[in-house]
Design an enzyme around this catalytic site. Sequence first.
Site, PDB file in Angstrom:
ATOM      1  N   MET A 303       5.873  -1.906  -5.132  1.00 49.35           N
ATOM      2  CA  MET A 303       6.162  -0.476  -5.083  1.00 49.35           C
ATOM      3  C   MET A 303       6.444  -0.011  -6.492  1.00 49.35           C
ATOM      4  SD  MET A 303       6.316   2.227  -3.326  1.00 49.35           S
ATOM      5  CE  MET A 303       6.584   3.823  -4.117  1.00 49.35           C
ATOM      6  N   GLU A 304       5.735   1.044  -6.895  1.00 51.80           N
ATOM      7  CA  GLU A 304       5.644   1.443  -8.294  1.00 51.80           C
ATOM      8  C   GLU A 304       6.804   2.286  -8.783  1.00 51.80           C
ATOM      9  OE1 GLU A 304       3.275   4.482  -5.765  1.00 51.80           O
ATOM     10  OE2 GLU A 304       3.629   2.326  -5.781  1.00 51.80           O
ATOM     11  N   HIS A 328      -1.612  -3.526 -10.756  1.00 50.26           N
ATOM     12  CA  HIS A 328      -1.725  -2.324  -9.925  1.00 50.26           C
ATOM     13  C   HIS A 328      -0.477  -1.451 -10.058  1.00 50.26           C
ATOM     14  CE1 HIS A 328      -3.210  -0.187  -6.244  1.00 50.26           C
ATOM     15  NE2 HIS A 328      -1.916   0.060  -6.103  1.00 50.26           N
ATOM     16  N   GLU A 329       0.692  -2.061  -9.914  1.00 50.33           N
ATOM     17  CA  GLU A 329       1.924  -1.271  -9.975  1.00 50.33           C
ATOM     18  C   GLU A 329       2.156  -0.685 -11.362  1.00 50.33           C
ATOM     19  OE1 GLU A 329       2.889  -0.620  -7.147  1.00 50.33           O
ATOM     20  OE2 GLU A 329       1.896  -2.269  -6.126  1.00 50.33           O
ATOM     21  N   HIS A 332       0.175   2.431 -11.823  1.00 52.20           N
ATOM     22  CA  HIS A 332       0.781   3.599 -11.185  1.00 52.20           C
ATOM     23  C   HIS A 332       1.633   4.408 -12.161  1.00 52.20           C
ATOM     24  CE1 HIS A 332      -0.148   3.947  -6.973  1.00 52.20           C
ATOM     25  NE2 HIS A 332       0.114   2.672  -6.718  1.00 52.20           N
ATOM     26  N   GLU A 351      -3.586   6.054  -4.968  1.00 51.22           N
ATOM     27  CA  GLU A 351      -4.000   4.671  -4.767  1.00 51.22           C
ATOM     28  C   GLU A 351      -5.438   4.376  -5.181  1.00 51.22           C
ATOM     29  OE1 GLU A 351      -1.980   2.517  -4.484  1.00 51.22           O
ATOM     30  OE2 GLU A 351      -0.210   3.385  -3.527  1.00 51.22           O
ATOM     31  N   ASP A 410       2.982   7.416   6.884  1.00 58.91           N
ATOM     32  CA  ASP A 410       3.068   5.998   6.560  1.00 58.91           C
ATOM     33  C   ASP A 410       2.016   5.178   7.297  1.00 58.91           C
ATOM     34  OD1 ASP A 410       4.532   3.723   5.307  1.00 58.91           O
ATOM     35  OD2 ASP A 410       4.793   3.164   7.411  1.00 58.91           O
ATOM     36  N   TYR A 418      -7.341   3.324  -1.047  1.00 57.05           N
ATOM     37  CA  TYR A 418      -7.427   2.384  -2.155  1.00 57.05           C
ATOM     38  C   TYR A 418      -8.883   2.061  -2.500  1.00 57.05           C
ATOM     39  CZ  TYR A 418      -2.486   1.274  -1.045  1.00 57.05           C
ATOM     40  OH  TYR A 418      -1.143   1.325  -0.810  1.00 57.05           O
TER      41      TYR A 418
END
Length: 644
Positions: A303-304, A328-329, A332, A351, A410, A418
């Site tokens: 989680m970024e 990836h994070e 972000h 994403e 969610d 993505y």
Amino acid sequence: MMALRSIAFLTAAAMLAACGPANDSATKAATAAAPAILATPEGKDVNSYANPLEARVTHVALDLAADFDAHVLSGTATLDIATARDAQKIVLDDNGLVIKGITDANGKALAYQVGARDPIHGAPLTIQLGGARRIVIAYESAPDATALQWMAPEQTLGKKKPYLFTQGEAILNRTWIPTQDSPGIRQTWEARITVPDGLTAVMSGESQSTLGETAPGNRRTFSFGMDKPVAPYLIAMAIGDLRFKAIDDTMGVWSEPAMVDKAAAEFADLGKFMEAAEELYGPYRWGRYDVLVLPPSFPYGGMENPTLTFATPTIIAGDKSLVSVIAHELAHSWSGNLVTNATWDDFWLNEGFTTYAENRIIERVYGPERAAMEADLLWTDMEQAVDEAGGPTSKLTQLHLDLTPDMDPDTATGQIAYDKGATFLRTIEQAVGREKWDAYLKAYFDRHAFQPQTSAGFLADLRANLFKNDAATAQKIGLDQWVYQPGIPANAVHVKSTAFVPIDKAAATFAATGDIAQAPRGVSTQEILRFINQLPRDIGNAKLATLDAAFHWSTTGNSEIRFAWLELAIANHYPPAGASAEDFLTSQGRRKFVAPLFADLMDQPGWGPAVARRLYAKARPGYHPLTVGTIDKIVGWKGADATK
């Protein structure tokens, strides 16, 4: 349409002025301009009760104490507010908060009302301002607040001290922070967090007291600040027995003591990731970049949260083969944190951009072949995601979604964002050339820094800046089709890895003959995943036993390989993998892994559902509420006494 949208921009910008701290003129301008895009049709957030064009939160100051016995956070939230000239009230998002009182900055009580509660969105908290531009809310969170996971000592790695972590995306922070919980309403923030002595608090902002300050009752208070406006879901916190190990002067790793050395070794290439990202997309604007390795129940890979990525320990394989999650994070920090989707309809702007940028970072650090393998695996994942979403005509395969108030963002925002999002950007890159595309992206992040964005806004920016003198190429790509239509367009760029050619051949040979001679040995994680996933789902137990004896995938510490192996084993009802499945499902709660495996078990006629419910009864107490909400539906959970 464009003219009307421009008028809306000017009207909204004129209506609101910024309040709250800001570190420079660029941040002040971004804060003031933020509501403009919220006045457009795509900027309306159906997942928030807020009306930011009337009144919006610009700064949040938290002063909270953590009670590990009662499982509550209690204290105050002080909100700075910007309003239209005649605004009488502000509407916040509230989901289960216990409101004890609301005053203005001088202590004068303000009238408020909590509206009817919706099971997805909670309730509107409407406060009569009476001219106030700063309000103080005394409150506490509920013991079952969905954003909070309270962990007993025995649920942690060290087994001696309790732990708490938050997870706010998409709309869960309203269960512990009374604010406008919408990604387009960016806010600066500060916090004082008081915890029992012996525990450490960390947050997604600048720490102002690393060791904390002594507080009454054998407690310590830690202070934090974020002077750049962020989406409220990015306010994050963890409290536990935490240690820090530096990687360099601006980066390091937090975790429980027993994990910190291993994590720091795994993430030793953080500096290389940062160098690659800054070369591609411009300067990193958040100060430090640290990683917090959470307990295994953390529901995501990462989680970024700004300045402090939250990460699952399942990405620590010992050979850096799964650190794409950290790339990836980090990415972000530009797409998602710097430029944020204004609503969850445009989740892909976070994403899809980030998945594309992750692959570019991996290419620079580990080489083109590693990047090609990961991109090729992404293509396969995308095809599977399209099937799971209902096929190429399903509206859930659009990039821009049309979420309705009865849809939980969610669960509605899935893998398509993505994979299709990254493929779209890769298709543009091939059409215009990498040099031109890279220059555009770097400038795009500068133009929209610290601002929310919509699909319409991005496409308008593309046409104005990348395709200004080349409308024919834009037409050929089919920008609107990519964003607003379902399925994968025929011009999608599929990166194919040459390393997978012998792997695919070996998988076909083994499936046909059982000859293991060509099976992958001494190759990368990506090649092993390709081999496993190319095997037919009905391959039979004799061949699985041959693979099990040769490679021991049932006991591998590489979570991605073990997950792929268990999916294949469950599809074949391969009993020797049962112990591995039980261990895997009860020792970690990463939703990417546990949700498909429980679904696979439920799909097995006869034996599968009973096994799924038995294992879930054992695993459920250690899962995060997000994971519980997903798996409850998959297994039809009716309680621990209904495991048959």
